[in-house]
Write a protein that holds these residues in place. Sequence first.
Motif, PDB file in Angstrom:
ATOM      1  N   VAL A  93       1.905 -27.953  32.801  1.00 15.68           N
ATOM      2  CA  VAL A  93       2.288 -29.352  32.635  1.00 15.68           C
ATOM      3  C   VAL A  93       3.503 -29.733  33.476  1.00 15.68           C
ATOM      4  O   VAL A  93       4.354 -28.903  33.788  1.00 15.68           O
ATOM      5  CB  VAL A  93       2.557 -29.715  31.148  1.00 15.68           C
ATOM      6  N   GLN A  94       3.531 -31.018  33.830  1.00 15.93           N
ATOM      7  CA  GLN A  94       4.665 -31.556  34.568  1.00 15.93           C
ATOM      8  C   GLN A  94       5.697 -31.964  33.524  1.00 15.93           C
ATOM      9  O   GLN A  94       5.635 -33.028  32.939  1.00 15.93           O
ATOM     10  CB  GLN A  94       4.223 -32.761  35.394  1.00 15.93           C
ATOM     11  N   GLY A  95       6.628 -31.075  33.278  1.00 19.74           N
ATOM     12  CA  GLY A  95       7.647 -31.272  32.269  1.00 19.74           C
ATOM     13  C   GLY A  95       8.386 -29.961  32.124  1.00 19.74           C
ATOM     14  O   GLY A  95       7.981 -28.961  32.720  1.00 19.74           O
ATOM     15  N   TYR A  96       9.448 -29.958  31.353  1.00 22.57           N
ATOM     16  CA  TYR A  96      10.200 -28.705  31.260  1.00 22.57           C
ATOM     17  C   TYR A  96      10.304 -28.160  29.846  1.00 22.57           C
ATOM     18  O   TYR A  96      10.716 -27.024  29.660  1.00 22.57           O
ATOM     19  CB  TYR A  96      11.591 -28.853  31.887  1.00 22.57           C
ATOM     20  N   THR A  97       9.919 -28.932  28.845  1.00 25.33           N
ATOM     21  CA  THR A  97       9.961 -28.401  27.485  1.00 25.33           C
ATOM     22  C   THR A  97       9.070 -29.232  26.575  1.00 25.33           C
ATOM     23  O   THR A  97       8.781 -30.388  26.865  1.00 25.33           O
ATOM     24  CB  THR A  97      11.410 -28.388  26.927  1.00 25.33           C
ATOM     25  N   VAL A  98       8.619 -28.615  25.488  1.00 25.11           N
ATOM     26  CA  VAL A  98       7.928 -29.336  24.418  1.00 25.11           C
ATOM     27  C   VAL A  98       8.822 -29.230  23.195  1.00 25.11           C
ATOM     28  O   VAL A  98       9.235 -28.132  22.804  1.00 25.11           O
ATOM     29  CB  VAL A  98       6.532 -28.753  24.125  1.00 25.11           C
ATOM     30  N   ILE A  99       9.161 -30.381  22.625  1.00 29.04           N
ATOM     31  CA  ILE A  99      10.030 -30.424  21.453  1.00 29.04           C
ATOM     32  C   ILE A  99       9.292 -31.110  20.311  1.00 29.04           C
ATOM     33  O   ILE A  99       8.267 -31.753  20.532  1.00 29.04           O
ATOM     34  CB  ILE A  99      11.348 -31.182  21.760  1.00 29.04           C
ATOM     35  N   HIS A 100       9.809 -30.962  19.112  1.00 31.59           N
ATOM     36  CA  HIS A 100       9.227 -31.654  17.960  1.00 31.59           C
ATOM     37  C   HIS A 100      10.095 -32.835  17.575  1.00 31.59           C
ATOM     38  O   HIS A 100      11.320 -32.747  17.606  1.00 31.59           O
ATOM     39  CB  HIS A 100       9.091 -30.701  16.766  1.00 31.59           C
ATOM     40  N   GLY A 101       9.439 -33.910  17.228  1.00 32.27           N
ATOM     41  CA  GLY A 101      10.117 -35.084  16.702  1.00 32.27           C
ATOM     42  C   GLY A 101       9.348 -35.566  15.495  1.00 32.27           C
ATOM     43  O   GLY A 101       8.323 -34.994  15.130  1.00 32.27           O
ATOM     44  N   ILE A 102       9.828 -36.620  14.883  1.00 29.32           N
ATOM     45  CA  ILE A 102       9.136 -37.242  13.752  1.00 29.32           C
ATOM     46  C   ILE A 102       8.687 -38.632  14.188  1.00 29.32           C
ATOM     47  O   ILE A 102       9.441 -39.361  14.833  1.00 29.32           O
ATOM     48  CB  ILE A 102      10.067 -37.357  12.514  1.00 29.32           C
ATOM     49  N   ALA A 103       7.462 -38.967  13.836  1.00 31.88           N
ATOM     50  CA  ALA A 103       6.951 -40.309  14.127  1.00 31.88           C
ATOM     51  C   ALA A 103       7.625 -41.290  13.159  1.00 31.88           C
ATOM     52  O   ALA A 103       7.412 -41.238  11.960  1.00 31.88           O
ATOM     53  CB  ALA A 103       5.436 -40.343  13.965  1.00 31.88           C
ATOM     54  N   LYS A 104       8.486 -42.149  13.700  1.00 34.24           N
ATOM     55  CA  LYS A 104       9.187 -43.145  12.875  1.00 34.24           C
ATOM     56  C   LYS A 104       8.193 -44.142  12.305  1.00 34.24           C
ATOM     57  O   LYS A 104       8.353 -44.648  11.208  1.00 34.24           O
ATOM     58  CB  LYS A 104      10.242 -43.853  13.731  1.00 34.24           C
ATOM     59  N   GLU A 105       7.158 -44.422  13.107  1.00 29.98           N
ATOM     60  CA  GLU A 105       6.014 -45.220  12.665  1.00 29.98           C
ATOM     61  C   GLU A 105       4.797 -44.523  13.266  1.00 29.98           C
ATOM     62  O   GLU A 105       4.953 -43.660  14.133  1.00 29.98           O
ATOM     63  CB  GLU A 105       6.146 -46.661  13.153  1.00 29.98           C
ATOM     64  N   ALA A 106       3.605 -44.863  12.810  1.00 26.45           N
ATOM     65  CA  ALA A 106       2.403 -44.175  13.303  1.00 26.45           C
ATOM     66  C   ALA A 106       2.334 -44.216  14.829  1.00 26.45           C
ATOM     67  O   ALA A 106       2.584 -45.260  15.434  1.00 26.45           O
ATOM     68  CB  ALA A 106       1.157 -44.810  12.700  1.00 26.45           C
ATOM     69  N   ILE A 107       2.027 -43.076  15.427  1.00 30.50           N
ATOM     70  CA  ILE A 107       1.792 -42.992  16.869  1.00 30.50           C
ATOM     71  C   ILE A 107       0.276 -42.858  17.011  1.00 30.50           C
ATOM     72  O   ILE A 107      -0.282 -41.775  16.856  1.00 30.50           O
ATOM     73  CB  ILE A 107       2.567 -41.814  17.498  1.00 30.50           C
ATOM     74  N   ALA A 108      -0.377 -43.996  17.231  1.00 32.91           N
ATOM     75  CA  ALA A 108      -1.839 -44.076  17.192  1.00 32.91           C
ATOM     76  C   ALA A 108      -2.499 -43.485  18.424  1.00 32.91           C
ATOM     77  O   ALA A 108      -3.639 -43.030  18.372  1.00 32.91           O
ATOM     78  CB  ALA A 108      -2.274 -45.527  17.006  1.00 32.91           C
ATOM     79  N   THR A 109      -1.795 -43.506  19.565  1.00 39.02           N
ATOM     80  CA  THR A 109      -2.344 -42.938  20.790  1.00 39.02           C
ATOM     81  C   THR A 109      -1.282 -42.062  21.441  1.00 39.02           C
ATOM     82  O   THR A 109      -0.086 -42.340  21.335  1.00 39.02           O
ATOM     83  CB  THR A 109      -2.768 -44.027  21.801  1.00 39.02           C
ATOM     84  N   GLY A 148       6.113 -40.399   9.715  1.00 41.98           N
ATOM     85  CA  GLY A 148       6.713 -39.289   8.975  1.00 41.98           C
ATOM     86  C   GLY A 148       6.185 -37.917   9.353  1.00 41.98           C
ATOM     87  O   GLY A 148       6.704 -36.909   8.892  1.00 41.98           O
ATOM     88  N   GLU A 149       5.162 -37.846  10.217  1.00 39.26           N
ATOM     89  CA  GLU A 149       4.604 -36.555  10.631  1.00 39.26           C
ATOM     90  C   GLU A 149       5.289 -36.047  11.890  1.00 39.26           C
ATOM     91  O   GLU A 149       5.838 -36.827  12.672  1.00 39.26           O
ATOM     92  CB  GLU A 149       3.100 -36.676  10.919  1.00 39.26           C
ATOM     93  N   LEU A 150       5.205 -34.716  12.087  1.00 39.41           N
ATOM     94  CA  LEU A 150       5.722 -34.104  13.312  1.00 39.41           C
ATOM     95  C   LEU A 150       4.881 -34.535  14.502  1.00 39.41           C
ATOM     96  O   LEU A 150       3.655 -34.643  14.401  1.00 39.41           O
ATOM     97  CB  LEU A 150       5.660 -32.572  13.218  1.00 39.41           C
ATOM     98  N   VAL A 151       5.544 -34.774  15.602  1.00 46.95           N
ATOM     99  CA  VAL A 151       4.846 -35.092  16.847  1.00 46.95           C
ATOM    100  C   VAL A 151       5.396 -34.183  17.945  1.00 46.95           C
ATOM    101  O   VAL A 151       6.605 -33.929  17.986  1.00 46.95           O
ATOM    102  CB  VAL A 151       4.977 -36.600  17.204  1.00 46.95           C
ATOM    103  N   ARG A 152       4.497 -33.628  18.760  1.00 46.70           N
ATOM    104  CA  ARG A 152       4.927 -32.785  19.872  1.00 46.70           C
ATOM    105  C   ARG A 152       5.231 -33.672  21.063  1.00 46.70           C
ATOM    106  O   ARG A 152       4.421 -34.501  21.452  1.00 46.70           O
ATOM    107  CB  ARG A 152       3.845 -31.748  20.209  1.00 46.70           C
ATOM    108  N   ILE A 153       6.430 -33.504  21.621  1.00 41.03           N
ATOM    109  CA  ILE A 153       6.908 -34.340  22.716  1.00 41.03           C
ATOM    110  C   ILE A 153       7.091 -33.472  23.966  1.00 41.03           C
ATOM    111  O   ILE A 153       7.825 -32.476  23.931  1.00 41.03           O
ATOM    112  CB  ILE A 153       8.291 -34.967  22.361  1.00 41.03           C
ATOM    113  N   LEU A 154       6.432 -33.877  25.055  1.00 42.35           N
ATOM    114  CA  LEU A 154       6.645 -33.231  26.347  1.00 42.35           C
ATOM    115  C   LEU A 154       7.754 -33.997  27.048  1.00 42.35           C
ATOM    116  O   LEU A 154       7.633 -35.199  27.282  1.00 42.35           O
ATOM    117  CB  LEU A 154       5.362 -33.259  27.182  1.00 42.35           C
ATOM    118  N   ALA A 155       8.856 -33.306  27.338  1.00 42.52           N
ATOM    119  CA  ALA A 155       9.971 -33.939  28.054  1.00 42.52           C
ATOM    120  C   ALA A 155       9.785 -33.689  29.547  1.00 42.52           C
ATOM    121  O   ALA A 155       9.612 -32.552  29.972  1.00 42.52           O
ATOM    122  CB  ALA A 155      11.299 -33.371  27.576  1.00 42.52           C
ATOM    123  N   LYS A 156       9.807 -34.776  30.325  1.00 43.93           N
ATOM    124  CA  LYS A 156       9.584 -34.673  31.771  1.00 43.93           C
ATOM    125  C   LYS A 156      10.889 -34.610  32.531  1.00 43.93           C
ATOM    126  O   LYS A 156      11.849 -35.202  32.141  1.00 43.93           O
ATOM    127  CB  LYS A 156       8.772 -35.865  32.252  1.00 43.93           C
TER     128      LYS A 156
END
Length: 156
Positions: A93-109, A148-156
């Motif tokens: 992937v084009q990025g340097y890390t995958v981190i976890h965050g929380i969806a403050k509101e639903a992330i539908a896509t 409120g669920e965990l979301v995986r975030i790719l940081a570019k």
Amino acid sequence: GSEMCIRDSLHKVGSRTPQAVIFKSESHKLHQAFPVKKDDIIVQGQPVKLNNDGTISPYTGAEGEIYIGIAIGYSQYPAYPPSAAGVEVTVMVQGYTVIHGIAKEAIATTGYVQTDGTLDDSGIYPNYKSAATNTKTPFLAINRAEAGELVRILAK
């Protein structure tokens, strides 16, 4: 002598190993597995895009596509048996890390998300929400999430 004869005959029955599509890569780069969109075929070395549902497809360069990286496997020859999400292919992937965050509101896509500097109720995870339409941020949600669920975030 006989040594020369053996080497020559080995050479004759062998064939040149075909060159790999990925000639050289930096093995320390970030790799992440993604399910391949149903009926799409991904080959090693192919640029891929992230779809709204978290699957990957061939990158075509069309407007609005999110280029995510280069496939390092083949969807026709998966490294692991297909899961409920389908066949997975690993992507450099084009990025340097995958981190976890929380969806403050639903992330539908999946796609670009933004953080506002606040943390979730536990004080452990940063809050993220979908970025405004057509807003590119350094952060890509690579899975969908309910509020409120965990979301995986790719940081570019």
